[in-house]
Design a protein around this motif. Structure first.
Motif, PDB file in Angstrom:
ATOM      1  N   LYS A 146       0.835  -1.198   0.000  1.00 55.09           N
ATOM      2  CA  LYS A 146       0.000   0.000   0.000  1.00 55.09           C
ATOM      3  C   LYS A 146       0.876   1.255   0.000  1.00 55.09           C
ATOM      4  CE  LYS A 146      -3.269   2.524   2.913  1.00 55.09           C
ATOM      5  NZ  LYS A 146      -4.027   2.518   4.194  1.00 55.09           N
ATOM      6  N   ASP A 147       1.901   1.260   0.839  1.00 57.91           N
ATOM      7  CA  ASP A 147       2.806   2.413   0.902  1.00 57.91           C
ATOM      8  C   ASP A 147       3.531   2.610  -0.425  1.00 57.91           C
ATOM      9  OD1 ASP A 147       2.095   2.876   3.519  1.00 57.91           O
ATOM     10  OD2 ASP A 147       3.791   1.783   4.365  1.00 57.91           O
ATOM     11  N   ASP A 148       3.931   1.506  -1.027  1.00 59.72           N
ATOM     12  CA  ASP A 148       4.628   1.572  -2.308  1.00 59.72           C
ATOM     13  C   ASP A 148       3.722   2.177  -3.383  1.00 59.72           C
ATOM     14  OD1 ASP A 148       6.921   0.692  -4.119  1.00 59.72           O
ATOM     15  OD2 ASP A 148       5.239  -0.379  -5.031  1.00 59.72           O
ATOM     16  N   TYR A 149       2.475   1.702  -3.441  1.00 62.70           N
ATOM     17  CA  TYR A 149       1.514   2.237  -4.411  1.00 62.70           C
ATOM     18  C   TYR A 149       1.286   3.729  -4.176  1.00 62.70           C
ATOM     19  CZ  TYR A 149       0.099  -2.420  -6.054  1.00 62.70           C
ATOM     20  OH  TYR A 149       0.072  -3.673  -6.608  1.00 62.70           O
ATOM     21  N   SER A 150       1.187   4.128  -2.909  1.00 57.34           N
ATOM     22  CA  SER A 150       0.925   5.515  -2.574  1.00 57.34           C
ATOM     23  C   SER A 150       2.033   6.431  -3.090  1.00 57.34           C
ATOM     24  CB  SER A 150       0.781   5.669  -1.057  1.00 57.34           C
ATOM     25  OG  SER A 150       0.582   7.013  -0.710  1.00 57.34           O
ATOM     26  N   VAL A 151       3.281   6.036  -2.844  1.00 54.80           N
ATOM     27  CA  VAL A 151       4.423   6.847  -3.282  1.00 54.80           C
ATOM     28  C   VAL A 151       4.441   6.972  -4.802  1.00 54.80           C
ATOM     29  CG1 VAL A 151       6.946   6.915  -3.425  1.00 54.80           C
ATOM     30  CG2 VAL A 151       5.826   6.346  -1.257  1.00 54.80           C
ATOM     31  N   ARG A 152       4.261   5.847  -5.489  1.00 56.67           N
ATOM     32  CA  ARG A 152       4.340   5.848  -6.956  1.00 56.67           C
ATOM     33  C   ARG A 152       3.147   6.573  -7.581  1.00 56.67           C
ATOM     34  NH1 ARG A 152       8.645   2.584  -7.878  1.00 56.67           N
ATOM     35  NH2 ARG A 152       9.054   0.976  -6.333  1.00 56.67           N
ATOM     36  N   LEU A 153       1.984   6.465  -6.937  1.00 52.90           N
ATOM     37  CA  LEU A 153       0.804   7.154  -7.449  1.00 52.90           C
ATOM     38  C   LEU A 153       0.957   8.672  -7.314  1.00 52.90           C
ATOM     39  CD1 LEU A 153      -2.033   6.996  -8.627  1.00 52.90           C
ATOM     40  CD2 LEU A 153      -2.923   6.736  -6.300  1.00 52.90           C
ATOM     41  N   ASN A 154       1.440   9.130  -6.171  1.00 51.23           N
ATOM     42  CA  ASN A 154       1.643  10.565  -5.975  1.00 51.23           C
ATOM     43  C   ASN A 154       2.693  11.117  -6.940  1.00 51.23           C
ATOM     44  OD1 ASN A 154      -0.251  10.952  -3.927  1.00 51.23           O
ATOM     45  ND2 ASN A 154       1.170  10.288  -2.353  1.00 51.23           N
ATOM     46  N   PHE A 155       3.684  10.309  -7.272  1.00 53.68           N
ATOM     47  CA  PHE A 155       4.692  10.718  -8.243  1.00 53.68           C
ATOM     48  C   PHE A 155       4.041  10.899  -9.619  1.00 53.68           C
ATOM     49  CE2 PHE A 155       8.290  10.308 -11.096  1.00 53.68           C
ATOM     50  CZ  PHE A 155       9.303  10.969 -10.412  1.00 53.68           C
ATOM     51  N   PHE A 156       3.142   9.973  -9.963  1.00 53.17           N
ATOM     52  CA  PHE A 156       2.416  10.062 -11.233  1.00 53.17           C
ATOM     53  C   PHE A 156       1.523  11.303 -11.264  1.00 53.17           C
ATOM     54  CE2 PHE A 156      -1.288   8.549 -13.916  1.00 53.17           C
ATOM     55  CZ  PHE A 156      -0.634   8.700 -15.131  1.00 53.17           C
ATOM     56  N   PHE A 157       0.857  11.599 -10.123  1.00 56.06           N
ATOM     57  CA  PHE A 157       0.019  12.788 -10.044  1.00 56.06           C
ATOM     58  C   PHE A 157       0.850  14.055 -10.264  1.00 56.06           C
ATOM     59  CE2 PHE A 157      -3.285  10.627  -7.056  1.00 56.06           C
ATOM     60  CZ  PHE A 157      -3.879  10.049  -8.167  1.00 56.06           C
ATOM     61  N   GLU A 158       2.054  14.078  -9.724  1.00 59.37           N
ATOM     62  CA  GLU A 158       2.925  15.236  -9.897  1.00 59.37           C
ATOM     63  C   GLU A 158       3.260  15.432 -11.373  1.00 59.37           C
ATOM     64  OE1 GLU A 158       4.916  18.562  -8.549  1.00 59.37           O
ATOM     65  OE2 GLU A 158       3.619  17.191  -7.419  1.00 59.37           O
ATOM     66  N   TRP A 159       3.521  14.313 -12.065  1.00 55.03           N
ATOM     67  CA  TRP A 159       3.809  14.396 -13.500  1.00 55.03           C
ATOM     68  C   TRP A 159       2.581  14.893 -14.272  1.00 55.03           C
ATOM     69  CZ3 TRP A 159       1.734  11.936 -17.812  1.00 55.03           C
ATOM     70  CH2 TRP A 159       2.438  12.119 -19.010  1.00 55.03           C
ATOM     71  N   LEU A 160       1.401  14.389 -13.929  1.00 51.59           N
ATOM     72  CA  LEU A 160       0.167  14.839 -14.577  1.00 51.59           C
ATOM     73  C   LEU A 160      -0.029  16.339 -14.388  1.00 51.59           C
ATOM     74  CD1 LEU A 160      -2.299  11.988 -13.499  1.00 51.59           C
ATOM     75  CD2 LEU A 160      -1.460  12.404 -15.815  1.00 51.59           C
ATOM     76  N   LYS A 161       0.211  16.795 -13.163  1.00 51.97           N
ATOM     77  CA  LYS A 161       0.043  18.216 -12.861  1.00 51.97           C
ATOM     78  C   LYS A 161       1.001  19.063 -13.692  1.00 51.97           C
ATOM     79  CE  LYS A 161       0.310  21.460  -8.989  1.00 51.97           C
ATOM     80  NZ  LYS A 161       0.611  21.593  -7.529  1.00 51.97           N
ATOM     81  N   ASN A 162       2.256  18.637 -13.773  1.00 55.44           N
ATOM     82  CA  ASN A 162       3.265  19.395 -14.514  1.00 55.44           C
ATOM     83  C   ASN A 162       3.004  19.409 -16.018  1.00 55.44           C
ATOM     84  OD1 ASN A 162       4.622  19.976 -12.150  1.00 55.44           O
ATOM     85  ND2 ASN A 162       6.001  18.226 -12.327  1.00 55.44           N
ATOM     86  N   ASN A 163       2.199  18.440 -16.485  1.00 54.96           N
ATOM     87  CA  ASN A 163       1.899  18.353 -17.912  1.00 54.96           C
ATOM     88  C   ASN A 163       0.453  18.740 -18.234  1.00 54.96           C
ATOM     89  OD1 ASN A 163       4.304  16.900 -19.538  1.00 54.96           O
ATOM     90  ND2 ASN A 163       4.255  16.135 -17.434  1.00 54.96           N
ATOM     91  N   ASN A 164      -0.194  19.452 -17.295  1.00 57.88           N
ATOM     92  CA  ASN A 164      -1.570  19.935 -17.487  1.00 57.88           C
ATOM     93  C   ASN A 164      -2.556  18.817 -17.821  1.00 57.88           C
ATOM     94  OD1 ASN A 164      -0.861  22.694 -17.090  1.00 57.88           O
ATOM     95  ND2 ASN A 164      -0.093  22.780 -19.188  1.00 57.88           N
ATOM     96  N   LEU A 165      -2.363  17.650 -17.179  1.00 56.11           N
ATOM     97  CA  LEU A 165      -3.236  16.498 -17.439  1.00 56.11           C
ATOM     98  C   LEU A 165      -4.020  16.063 -16.205  1.00 56.11           C
ATOM     99  CD1 LEU A 165      -0.723  14.338 -19.536  1.00 56.11           C
ATOM    100  CD2 LEU A 165      -2.721  15.545 -20.421  1.00 56.11           C
ATOM    101  N   ILE A 166      -3.820  16.749 -15.092  1.00 57.41           N
ATOM    102  CA  ILE A 166      -4.413  16.305 -13.836  1.00 57.41           C
ATOM    103  C   ILE A 166      -5.943  16.315 -13.873  1.00 57.41           C
ATOM    104  CG2 ILE A 166      -4.494  18.545 -12.679  1.00 57.41           C
ATOM    105  CD1 ILE A 166      -3.224  15.293 -11.086  1.00 57.41           C
TER     106      ILE A 166
END
Length: 435
Positions: A146-166
């Motif tokens: 669960k912790d692993d998924y959380s870290v990787r998911l938040n990293f993906f969200f950061e990428w989405l935000k930086n690319n105007n895809l959130i």
């Protein structure tokens, strides 16, 4: 109210148009309707025959954008004979309904009205959909996963935000978006150390996303998990090599001088064939010194048992477990049983790994060796000794399975191949070449 932003591009000569789309809640507050009667000039709740109670809320109609779809149900409330019992049951149903709605449940009454459950799924942004999937997946996996998924998911969200895809709607997400993300991980992203990610790490990011997209597929929010269609990145991960018997003897000698407590850790890895994560889960109450049985939560089993063999008994006795409460952790950073709470189980493993690594560095070992090397060494030693006793490969596999905890013969065969246990006999006699 959650907000999703969608920026639409236009020719440079034209004005830039920015549309802000507000993601509105799909349902109203859930309430309990209490039938009433007139008593002494006041309206009071009533449970008399014919007095119908029910739970209700309103769903937003996608055609009118209003809360005009009323959802009601009784769930047996009206079979109860008193107001007190009806209130208790009704309030419990209200809470259960609120929880189900928060997790994405769509009532059949709504589906029948709007004709298509996709209307709700299409209102989800990619972030909302993956958060929903994460909540579901979190109930199925262990804390570390669960912790692993959380870290990787938040990293993906950061990428989405930086690319105007959130704020992108989930049904508009394609495999090309995921390829762009993986290209970023492989070609652009740098860790604080300045190094890029290994191919194994990139595959782990993809694996976590794929698990969540699978949940979305099962919940019919997306038709297909296309993340799973992306092939793995070719990699050559660093393995923990097993030690030879003489190497392990030298390591033990250094441990006794530099960090004696590690003898307990290595003994629990080698004799019951445990993994580091399984060791740090152990508590005093898991050790039965009357029948000499060890209860352990293994990788592939919620709860299993191992025999405490004679070679391990002196180590267990030396711990003097009778002095400690059953809820104390067996192996801790305090070098004795104690309460050792951490946010992540992996941090315990990391701490023990670092202590063992200091010993290995002192003896000149490379990064190809670590705590896991002890487990590999133990299984390889058992394999070689059974081979020396004349057992064939199949007999050895059957003998080892209950000891190592592997669930299938295929699993243990693959493991033995990975640690290169299958070394052929001297085959000089079949050569005709002399150099």
């Amino acid at each position: 109210m959650k907000k999703a932003y969608k920026i639409e591009s236009a020719p440079k000569s034209a004005p830039i148009e920015i549309k802000i789309i507000l993601g509105e809640k799909q349902y109203s507050e859930v309430k309990l309707f209490k039938a009433t009667e007139n008593k002494n000039g006041e309206r009071v709740p009533s449970a008399k025959p014919g007095k119908r109670w029910y739970v209700y809320f309103y769903w937003r109609n996608p055609k009118t954008d209003r809360f005009d779809i009323k959802v009601t149900f009784t769930k047996g409330i009206n079979r109860l004979k008193t107001v007190k019992h009806r209130k208790a049951a009704g309030n419990a149903i209200v809470k259960a309904t609120e929880l189900a709605l928060s997790r994405g449940w769509i009532p059949d009454q709504v589906k029948n009205k709007i004709g298509d459950s996709d209307n709700y799924s299409k209102s989800k942004t990619i972030k909302e959909a993956l958060q929903y999937a994460f909540e579901i997946k979190s109930r199925e996996v262990k804390e570390a996963t669960k912790d692993d998924y959380s870290v990787r998911l938040n990293f993906f969200f950061e990428w989405l935000k930086n690319n105007n895809l959130i704020g992108l709607s989930i049904e508009k997400v394609t495999i090309e978006h995921i390829y762009r993300y993986l290209d970023f991980l492989q070609l652009e992203y740098k860790q604080p150390s300045g190094k890029g990610l290994s191919n194994t790490s990139i595959d782990n990011y993809k694996r976590a996303l794929s698990a969540l997209f699978t949940v979305l597929q099962h919940k019919r929010i997306i038709p297909h998990n296309f993340v799973n269609d992306i092939p793995k990145t070719k990699s050559t991960p660093v393995k923990n090599k097993p030690f030879t018997v003489s190497q392990l003897s030298d390591i033990k000698e250094e441990i006794v001088k530099s960090d004696p407590y590690l003898i307990n850790v290595l003994s629990l890895m080698i004799y019951p064939i445990l993994r580091p994560r399984e060791i740090v889960r152990l508590k005093v109450e898991d050790i039965n010194t009357k029948d000499w049985i060890l209860g352990v939560e293994r990788k592939n089993h919620p709860l299993g048992y191992s025999r405490i063999i004679d070679k391990l008994k002196p180590v267990i006795k030396a711990m003097e477990l009778e002095k400690y409460p059953g809820n104390y952790h067996l192996i801790t950073k305090y070098d004795k049983p104690a309460i050792w709470e951490t946010k992540k189980l992996s941090s315990k493993v990391t701490l023990l790994g670092k202590r063992f690594k200091k010993i290995l560095v002192k003896l000149g070992y490379t990064d190809n060796y670590g705590l896991y090397s002890c487990r590999h060494t133990a299984i390889l030693d058992l394999f070689n000794n059974l081979q020396k006793k004349g057992l064939n490969e199949q007999e050895i596999i059957i003998k080892l399975m209950p000891i190592t905890g592997h669930k299938s013969q295929t699993g243990i065969r693959n493991y033995l191949r990975e640690i290169q246990a299958f070394i052929p006999d001297d085959h000089s006699d079949i050569y005709s070449i002399d150099i």
